[in-house]
Design a protein around this motif. Structure first.
Motif, short mmCIF file in Angstrom:
data_model
loop_
_atom_site.label_atom_id
_atom_site.label_comp_id
_atom_site.label_asym_id
_atom_site.label_seq_id
_atom_site.Cartn_x
_atom_site.Cartn_y
_atom_site.Cartn_z
N PHE A 18 119.49 8.92 91.72
CA PHE A 18 119.67 10.24 92.33
C PHE A 18 121.05 10.44 92.95
N ILE A 19 121.92 9.45 92.87
CA ILE A 19 123.23 9.55 93.52
C ILE A 19 124.26 10.14 92.55
N ASP A 20 124.92 11.21 92.98
CA ASP A 20 126.04 11.81 92.25
C ASP A 20 127.27 11.72 93.14
N PRO A 21 128.16 10.76 92.91
CA PRO A 21 129.32 10.59 93.80
C PRO A 21 130.17 11.83 93.92
N ALA A 22 130.38 12.54 92.81
CA ALA A 22 131.22 13.74 92.86
C ALA A 22 130.61 14.80 93.77
N GLU A 23 129.30 14.91 93.74
CA GLU A 23 128.63 15.89 94.59
C GLU A 23 128.83 15.54 96.07
N ILE A 24 128.67 14.27 96.40
CA ILE A 24 128.85 13.85 97.79
C ILE A 24 130.27 14.11 98.25
N TRP A 25 131.23 13.74 97.43
CA TRP A 25 132.63 13.97 97.81
C TRP A 25 132.94 15.46 97.91
N ASN A 26 132.32 16.25 97.07
CA ASN A 26 132.54 17.70 97.14
C ASN A 26 132.09 18.26 98.49
N TYR A 27 130.97 17.76 99.00
CA TYR A 27 130.53 18.21 100.32
C TYR A 27 131.55 17.81 101.39
N TYR A 29 134.83 17.21 100.98
CA TYR A 29 136.11 17.90 100.81
C TYR A 29 136.03 19.40 101.07
N SER A 30 134.87 19.98 100.84
CA SER A 30 134.79 21.45 100.89
C SER A 30 134.18 22.00 102.18
N THR A 31 133.73 21.14 103.04
CA THR A 31 133.03 21.59 104.25
C THR A 31 133.98 21.69 105.43
N GLU A 32 133.96 22.83 106.10
CA GLU A 32 134.79 23.02 107.29
C GLU A 32 133.98 22.75 108.55
N SER A 33 134.69 22.27 109.57
CA SER A 33 134.04 21.95 110.84
C SER A 33 134.58 22.83 111.95
N THR A 56 125.55 17.45 107.48
CA THR A 56 126.07 16.14 107.85
C THR A 56 127.58 16.08 107.65
N ALA A 57 128.07 16.72 106.58
CA ALA A 57 129.52 16.75 106.33
C ALA A 57 130.26 17.50 107.43
N VAL A 58 129.64 18.52 108.00
CA VAL A 58 130.25 19.23 109.12
C VAL A 58 130.56 18.25 110.25
N LEU A 59 129.61 17.40 110.57
CA LEU A 59 129.81 16.43 111.64
C LEU A 59 130.80 15.34 111.25
N VAL A 60 130.69 14.85 110.01
CA VAL A 60 131.60 13.81 109.52
C VAL A 60 133.05 14.28 109.58
#
Length: 475
Positions: A18-27, A29-33, A56-60
């Motif tokens: 179920f892991i898609d590395p590109a999808e995780i990285w997209n979150y 790279y594309s998420t603003e905090s 989670t990407a917002v916090l990261v």
């Protein structure tokens, strides 16, 4: 209870990757905090709802110091809401370090010809467990390398042996397992032995990085390991622990991947992980790992806090890989379990005080080698409630049933009273007079502050029964 897992690019299906590395990285790279968005995410976490990858990407991605401080404060508050001030204690017991894998970060790897290979016999296990019981331990995790000698039947026999070892008032009431992934029948075998949690850490969720570190053996199969806990669920073993070894790849990616794994378990089995672990790479015999992904203490604190907010219902484990100072700092931001009095060399609980570590006999370097008694005393001094509770496991409050209690926060109704009872046992049976005095004061203070949670009158009655010699009382 019913979860509401998100849908991602790879559909969550039982026993499928179920892991898609590109999808995780997209979150990432594309998420603003923005301040507004960070506070919205924190507010959702306060409601005890698991965060999505985007949230989670917002916090990261939050780097502004005042917002990071808000994340830390929120994690501290949420931990108190869900788990109270209790800290569950356990000890690892290494049974055998034979291993057919060749993992570049591990002292057990097959290519380490200097490693002293040991598998404890039944008599040696009995001596180790008796030594652990003499110190007051009630919860163990048995640890194995990956080798044909450590079959499901072998593990199951070890578990049954450990449960049968009694010395004085000592007994082991919960045995967890950290071992290689099994097939469905193998998981069924160890489940039938009465284990608690089965841990399988993915190490890194990035397939390319994973291949670079895992150079030989069955562990090279990324997907077999990734889907291992699906097989556990299919076998009816619903109490599982996940984790990543931080320092193998970018910590931001691994945090999101742990949340992605949580989503997968929710989507396929209506249950999340019982625990999440986040060990950092430490020295081991002749290890060969790059420095580029080392996680500094500041980021380590931050990632622990983010995981606490991202998966509010899940226990979080902080091990003796970390120094006493780091553990003292990190524990407040979401940790619910720690090991104490840890020794990693096979046979060392009964034979030595572990003054010096021999890395050719151990998996890695530990950095907090204090005794269980010293750790308990420090927890009490900081008004954390040491707990050896095993009630949920023995009353069937595992898997989905555990989530029903923990997600709404009702777990404190059981965990605080049971922590008080197990601490009372420890004080009567094992503590020094100095620790006894401090411990009874904390127990009295906790009971005075229980208000409507638990039953203070009944708890006091049971504590008196413990003082009179009864043991293993729980709610």
């Amino acid at each position: 209870m019913k979860f509401t897992p998100e849908k991602y690019l790879i559909a969550d299906e039982p026993m499928k990757p179920f892991i898609d590395p590109a999808e995780i990285w997209n979150y990432i790279y594309s998420t603003e905090s923005t301040p507004e968005r960070v506070r919205e995410v924190i507010a959702k976490a306060y409601s005890k709802k698991r965060l999505s990858l985007e949230e989670t990407a917002v916090l990261v991605n939050t780097t502004e110091p005042t917002l990071v401080e808000e994340i830390l404060n929120a994690a501290r508050d949420l931990k108190e809401k869900v788990y109270g001030n209790r800290i569950v204690l356990f000890a690892p017991l290494y049974i055998g370090n034979k291993c057919t894998n060749n993992c570049s970060y591990c002292g057990f790897r097959a290519s380490n010809k200097d490693a002293v290979r040991v598998t404890l016999s039944d008599d040696e296990i009995i001596k180790e467990v008796e030594a652990l019981e003499d110190n007051g331990q009630k919860r163990l995790i048995l640890v194995y390398g990956e080798h044909k000698d450590y079959s499901p039947e072998h593990i199951a026999n070890n578990v049954k042996l450990v449960y049968g070892i009694k010395k004085g008032n000592g007994e082991i009431r919960r045995v967890n397992i950290n071992a290689a992934p099994l097939d469905i029948e193998g998981f069924r075998t160890v489940k039938d032995a009465g284990i608690g949690t089965y841990q399988v850490f993915q190490e890194t969720y990035h397939p390319e990085a994973y291949a670079n570190y895992h150079l030989g053996g069955k562990k090279r199969d990324f997907d077999w390991r990734l889907t291992s806990l699906d097989r556990a669920q299919e076998a009816g073993l619903d109490d599982v622990g996940i984790g990543a070894l931080f320092g193998l790849y970018d910590w931001r990616y691994e945090v999101l991947a742990l949340v992605r794994h949580t989503n997968h378990l929710e989507a396929c089995y209506n249950v999340g992980p019982h625990t999440i672990s986040f060990p950092r790479i430490k020295d081991a015999a002749s290890i060969n790992t790059p420095k580029e992904y080392e996680v500094n203490d500041k980021d380590f604190v931050k990632l622990v806090a983010i995981l606490r907010l991202a998966v509010p219902y899940t226990g979080m484990i902080l091990t003796a890989r970390e120094s006493a100072a780091v553990r003292r700092e990190v524990i407040q931001f979401g940790v619910s379990q720690i090991d104490g009095g840890t020794k990693l060399e096979m046979g060392s609980y009964s034979k030595s005080k572990n003054e010096e570590q021999n890395l050719n006999r151990e998996q890695f370097m530990i950095n907090d080698n204090r005794s269980l008694g010293e750790i308990i005393e420090e927890l009490i001094e900081h008004e954390s409630l040491p707990s050896f509770c095993t009630a949920c496991y023995r009353l069937g409050r595992t898997g989905e049933h555990f989530m029903e209690f923990s997600v709404p926060g009702f777990i404190k109704r059981y965990c605080t009273p049971n922590a008080l009872l197990t601490l009372s046992e420890y004080l009567v049976d094992y503590a020094t007079p100095q620790v006894q005095e401090k411990g009874w004061k904390l127990i009295d203070k906790t009971l005075d502050n229980l208000n409507n949670q638990g039953n203070p009158v009944e708890i006091r009655r049971r504590i008196e029964r413990i003082k009179q010699g009864e043991r293993d009382l729980y709610f």
